[in-house]
Design an enzyme around this catalytic site. Sequence first.
Site, PDB file in Angstrom:
ATOM      1  N   HIS A   1       0.740  -1.108  -0.179  1.00  0.00           N
ATOM      2  CA  HIS A   1       0.046   0.101  -0.058  1.00  0.00           C
ATOM      3  C   HIS A   1       0.888   1.156  -0.058  1.00  0.00           C
ATOM      4  O   HIS A   1       2.176   1.215   0.080  1.00  0.00           O
ATOM      5  CB  HIS A   1      -0.855   0.026   1.018  1.00  0.00           C
ATOM      6  CG  HIS A   1      -2.131  -0.979   1.261  1.00  0.00           C
ATOM      7  ND1 HIS A   1      -1.946  -2.403   1.346  1.00  0.00           N
ATOM      8  CD2 HIS A   1      -3.311  -0.725   0.811  1.00  0.00           C
ATOM      9  CE1 HIS A   1      -3.117  -2.979   1.246  1.00  0.00           C
ATOM     10  NE2 HIS A   1      -4.019  -1.909   1.001  1.00  0.00           N
TER      11      HIS A   1
ATOM     12  N   LYS B   1      -0.415   4.719   4.459  1.00  0.00           N
ATOM     13  CA  LYS B   1      -1.579   3.841   5.059  1.00  0.00           C
ATOM     14  C   LYS B   1      -1.031   3.550   6.539  1.00  0.00           C
ATOM     15  O   LYS B   1      -0.105   3.273   7.065  1.00  0.00           O
ATOM     16  CB  LYS B   1      -1.554   2.450   4.381  1.00  0.00           C
ATOM     17  CG  LYS B   1      -2.622   1.619   4.879  1.00  0.00           C
ATOM     18  CD  LYS B   1      -2.813   0.367   3.867  1.00  0.00           C
ATOM     19  CE  LYS B   1      -3.908  -0.351   4.614  1.00  0.00           C
ATOM     20  NZ  LYS B   1      -5.239   0.106   4.950  1.00  0.00           N
TER      21      LYS B   1
END
Length: 239
Positions: free
Chosen positions: A134, A138
Amino acid sequence: MLNIGLSGSTGKMGETILERIDKFKDCKIAAKFNSTNNLDDLDNFCKNSDVIIDFSTPEILEKLINYALKHNTKLVIGTTGLQPQHFKLLEKAAQTLPVLYSANMSIGANLLSYLAKEVTKILDDYDVEILETHHRNKKDSPSGTAVMLAETIASKKGLNITFNRGNRLRSEKEIGISSLRGGNVHSIHEISFLGDDEIITLKHEALNKNSFSIGAIKAAIWLQDKPSALYSMQDIYKI
């Protein structure tokens, strides 16, 4: 007209839902809740909503559920980073309300989960590892989707889930999750089934947040005529 309340309206998922809602007939965003609001504002927020889509933070979940119960407001929960106590709250609420929870509301990620479950039946003696990637900002790790995938496989194979293996050897009865953070990657999840002679990898990559937002809106619409229970996206897609 279905009145949807959007919790986390100024977050990335909230903004994407606001951009996509006009694609759906017979529903609208009737109420918004975000970090600038007081928690007591959840009372009117729930009162003015038929169903709530929540992409906020775990910290408000208990208050949100209490007011949803007060006003009989259905719940679609997509907030990640939930802990065991939060799932107990959802299970209790689902005795009174229809509640849908999913760590990932895209059809692709849920199809990946289904395929992993089917592959596990065949490759019973293969080692299984999950890699999730990600963007650099995040907050939670591992991702809720990775945990969802691991739990699906672990329940079929009787495995323990390991987040941080460190420098110890891999045990026979475990499934490992590894995380990468960097760049502006939206979401990549890879499940590898590793045998002595071959490796089979299942992969899902989200190119943007549209599939998540569309799934959330579909969930809110789908939930309208459902009895009290705790649902998942796989109930919608029937997989």
